[in-house]
Design a protein around this motif. Structure first.
Motif, PDB file in Angstrom:
ATOM      1  N   PHE A  13      21.592  14.566  -2.675  1.00  0.00           N
ATOM      2  CA  PHE A  13      20.431  14.413  -3.561  1.00  0.00           C
ATOM      3  C   PHE A  13      19.388  15.489  -3.305  1.00  0.00           C
ATOM      4  N   LEU A  14      18.978  15.656  -2.049  1.00  0.00           N
ATOM      5  CA  LEU A  14      17.881  16.555  -1.734  1.00  0.00           C
ATOM      6  C   LEU A  14      18.259  18.030  -1.850  1.00  0.00           C
ATOM      7  N   GLY A  15      19.466  18.386  -1.413  1.00  0.00           N
ATOM      8  CA  GLY A  15      19.873  19.782  -1.458  1.00  0.00           C
ATOM      9  C   GLY A  15      19.842  20.357  -2.866  1.00  0.00           C
ATOM     10  N   PRO A  16      20.595  19.794  -3.805  1.00  0.00           N
ATOM     11  CA  PRO A  16      20.564  20.309  -5.183  1.00  0.00           C
ATOM     12  C   PRO A  16      19.182  20.219  -5.829  1.00  0.00           C
ATOM     13  N   GLU A  72      17.220  23.096  -4.571  1.00  0.00           N
ATOM     14  CA  GLU A  72      17.771  24.327  -5.141  1.00  0.00           C
ATOM     15  C   GLU A  72      17.292  24.516  -6.572  1.00  0.00           C
ATOM     16  N   ARG A  73      17.229  23.428  -7.338  1.00  0.00           N
ATOM     17  CA  ARG A  73      16.699  23.523  -8.702  1.00  0.00           C
ATOM     18  C   ARG A  73      15.207  23.852  -8.685  1.00  0.00           C
ATOM     19  N   GLU A  74      14.489  23.305  -7.713  1.00  0.00           N
ATOM     20  CA  GLU A  74      13.052  23.530  -7.620  1.00  0.00           C
ATOM     21  C   GLU A  74      12.738  24.962  -7.202  1.00  0.00           C
ATOM     22  N   TRP A  75      13.447  25.479  -6.227  1.00  0.00           N
ATOM     23  CA  TRP A  75      13.176  26.803  -5.665  1.00  0.00           C
ATOM     24  C   TRP A  75      14.009  27.909  -6.293  1.00  0.00           C
ATOM     25  N   GLY A  76      15.187  27.565  -6.773  1.00  0.00           N
ATOM     26  CA  GLY A  76      16.155  28.575  -7.165  1.00  0.00           C
ATOM     27  C   GLY A  76      17.151  28.792  -6.037  1.00  0.00           C
ATOM     28  N   SER A  77      18.338  29.266  -6.394  1.00  0.00           N
ATOM     29  CA  SER A  77      19.401  29.417  -5.394  1.00  0.00           C
ATOM     30  C   SER A  77      19.029  30.383  -4.283  1.00  0.00           C
ATOM     31  N   ALA A  78      18.339  31.479  -4.646  1.00  0.00           N
ATOM     32  CA  ALA A  78      18.011  32.497  -3.641  1.00  0.00           C
ATOM     33  C   ALA A  78      17.094  31.940  -2.562  1.00  0.00           C
ATOM     34  N   LYS A  79      16.022  31.247  -2.947  1.00  0.00           N
ATOM     35  CA  LYS A  79      15.079  30.735  -1.958  1.00  0.00           C
ATOM     36  C   LYS A  79      15.690  29.596  -1.155  1.00  0.00           C
ATOM     37  N   PHE A  80      16.477  28.738  -1.813  1.00  0.00           N
ATOM     38  CA  PHE A  80      17.100  27.648  -1.079  1.00  0.00           C
ATOM     39  C   PHE A  80      18.094  28.194  -0.053  1.00  0.00           C
ATOM     40  N   THR A  81      18.873  29.194  -0.453  1.00  0.00           N
ATOM     41  CA  THR A  81      19.810  29.818   0.487  1.00  0.00           C
ATOM     42  C   THR A  81      19.060  30.479   1.633  1.00  0.00           C
ATOM     43  N   LEU A  82      17.931  31.112   1.318  1.00  0.00           N
ATOM     44  CA  LEU A  82      17.111  31.739   2.358  1.00  0.00           C
ATOM     45  C   LEU A  82      16.578  30.693   3.322  1.00  0.00           C
ATOM     46  N   PHE A  83      16.151  29.546   2.804  1.00  0.00           N
ATOM     47  CA  PHE A  83      15.665  28.448   3.642  1.00  0.00           C
ATOM     48  C   PHE A  83      16.752  27.995   4.609  1.00  0.00           C
ATOM     49  N   TYR A  84      17.959  27.828   4.081  1.00  0.00           N
ATOM     50  CA  TYR A  84      19.047  27.350   4.928  1.00  0.00           C
ATOM     51  C   TYR A  84      19.486  28.415   5.922  1.00  0.00           C
ATOM     52  N   PHE A 135      13.849  16.787   3.522  1.00  0.00           N
ATOM     53  CA  PHE A 135      13.010  15.672   3.075  1.00  0.00           C
ATOM     54  C   PHE A 135      11.530  16.002   3.246  1.00  0.00           C
ATOM     55  N   LEU A 136      11.172  16.667   4.343  1.00  0.00           N
ATOM     56  CA  LEU A 136       9.781  17.106   4.519  1.00  0.00           C
ATOM     57  C   LEU A 136       9.381  18.054   3.407  1.00  0.00           C
ATOM     58  N   ALA A 137      10.306  18.947   3.030  1.00  0.00           N
ATOM     59  CA  ALA A 137      10.030  19.888   1.941  1.00  0.00           C
ATOM     60  C   ALA A 137       9.790  19.139   0.639  1.00  0.00           C
ATOM     61  N   PHE A 138      10.641  18.168   0.348  1.00  0.00           N
ATOM     62  CA  PHE A 138      10.485  17.366  -0.869  1.00  0.00           C
ATOM     63  C   PHE A 138       9.167  16.604  -0.857  1.00  0.00           C
ATOM     64  N   VAL A 163       9.832  24.942  12.813  1.00  0.00           N
ATOM     65  CA  VAL A 163       9.410  26.328  12.589  1.00  0.00           C
ATOM     66  C   VAL A 163       9.846  26.780  11.199  1.00  0.00           C
ATOM     67  N   ASN A 164      11.053  26.434  10.815  1.00  0.00           N
ATOM     68  CA  ASN A 164      11.557  26.802   9.495  1.00  0.00           C
ATOM     69  C   ASN A 164      10.702  26.169   8.392  1.00  0.00           C
ATOM     70  N   TYR A 165      10.350  24.908   8.572  1.00  0.00           N
ATOM     71  CA  TYR A 165       9.498  24.221   7.580  1.00  0.00           C
ATOM     72  C   TYR A 165       8.138  24.891   7.475  1.00  0.00           C
ATOM     73  N   VAL A 166       7.524  25.204   8.617  1.00  0.00           N
ATOM     74  CA  VAL A 166       6.194  25.838   8.608  1.00  0.00           C
ATOM     75  C   VAL A 166       6.247  27.197   7.926  1.00  0.00           C
ATOM     76  N   LEU A 167       7.302  27.973   8.165  1.00  0.00           N
ATOM     77  CA  LEU A 167       7.426  29.293   7.536  1.00  0.00           C
ATOM     78  C   LEU A 167       7.432  29.186   6.021  1.00  0.00           C
ATOM     79  N   PHE A 168       8.136  28.210   5.479  1.00  0.00           N
ATOM     80  CA  PHE A 168       8.290  28.105   4.030  1.00  0.00           C
ATOM     81  C   PHE A 168       7.160  27.317   3.365  1.00  0.00           C
ATOM     82  N   PHE A 169       6.320  26.658   4.161  1.00  0.00           N
ATOM     83  CA  PHE A 169       5.212  25.890   3.580  1.00  0.00           C
ATOM     84  C   PHE A 169       3.882  26.283   4.214  1.00  0.00           C
TER      85      PHE A 169
END
Length: 287
Positions: free
Chosen positions: A88-91, A94-106, A142-145, A203-209
């Motif tokens: 649920f959360l992954g797709p 990905e729709r919210e950010w786009g594939s490029a940003k979601f892939t970068l996050f991961y 989930f924190l991102a959502f 750290v990953n969450y803080v970087l993207f938010f």
């Protein structure tokens, strides 16, 4: 200074081919495959793929990637729940950010997990178990959502309706509880395996938010600054001595006379002059 997440946004915008469409579905498929193979091998298959720094340094470099597919539970009920959660959360992200940003996050989550996993190994010398996993990075979705949609209603255990922001706080609490509940005698074993993954996810969450969190950091710093503390202390003392804190320079009404009255200080007056709501926009400026 440009915020950290804005640089990441620009990178994702300029490199749209960086993204891997339906990335989370691929990760789920790989995780399910490893889970099924483990059922027939007694967990041996996961042991060949997990993140063991000593094994990696001895040439088993595939572990740098394959650890992302290792299941974090072998109880089928919780495994299914976690897969539904990721599906649920992954797709959605990905729709919210786009594939490029979601892939970068991961990808950043993987890189940080590898870095903290090696640091744990070099600092503690721990080699009894894997020092990195993607469990907490996956959960940080989930924190991102919840950051983007704090008031969205979700179903806790598919039944109880609760807002995303409260579930996010529950997640943070449970993440800390995983460490707190560990018996002291097992901490030397649990911490080297758990802390690197927790740090990587945070750290990953803080970087993207970063731009979302910066106002809260500034507010906390302001509220706990020496100037603010001294001002509040002086205000309490003044109210104790005079019986009031605010007094209108026009009509003389105080907050003791009318506790519901709002008071403001005029920036155009030459001095520190307070006015009630009736006179803040209706007075002669003192020069």
């Amino acid at each position: 200074m440009r915020s950290v997440d804005s640089w990441l946004d620009r990178f994702a915008y300029r490199h749209p081919k960086f993204g891997i469409p339906n990335l989370m579905y691929l990760i789920i498929a790989g995780t399910v495959a490893v889970f099924l193979l483990d059922q027939f091998s007694g967990g041996t298959f996961s042991a060949l793929l997990d993140f063991y720094p000593a094994a990696i340094l001895h040439g088993q470099v595939w572990r740098l990637i394959t650890f992302i597919f290792v299941p974090q539970t072998y109880k089928i009920f919780w495994f299914i729940i976690s897969m539904f959660f990721y599906a649920f959360l992954g797709p959605f992200m990905e729709r919210e950010w786009g594939s490029a940003k979601f892939t970068l996050f991961y990808a950043c989550g993987i890189l940080l997990s590898v870095i903290f996993g090696f640091l744990s190994y070099f600092i503690t010398g721990f080699s009894m178990g894997p020092t990195a996993s993607m469990y907490y990075v996956n959960m940080s979705l989930f924190l991102a959502f919840a950051t983007l949609y704090p008031d969205a209603e979700m179903r806790f255990y598919f039944v109880i309706p609760i807002r995303a922001k409260w579930l996010a706080l529950l997640y943070v609490f449970l993440m800390l509880w995983d460490i707190i509940q560990t018996p002291t005698m097992f901490l030397p074993i649990v911490l080297p395996m758990m802390v690197p993954s927790i740090l990587a996810s945070l750290v990953n969450y803080v970087l993207f938010f970063w731009s979302y969190l910066t106002p809260y950091f500034r507010r906390f710093r302001h509220q706990n600054s020496r100037q603010t503390i001294n001002f509040k202390k002086a205000a309490r003392e003044a109210k104790k001595d005079k019986g009031y804190l605010h007094k209108c320079a026009v009509c003389g009404i105080t907050d003791a006379d009318d506790p519901n009255m709002e008071f403001r200080y005029c920036s155009k007056c030459n001095g520190y002059y307070c006015y009630c709501a009736n006179h803040i926009n209706n007075h002669v400026h003192i020069q």
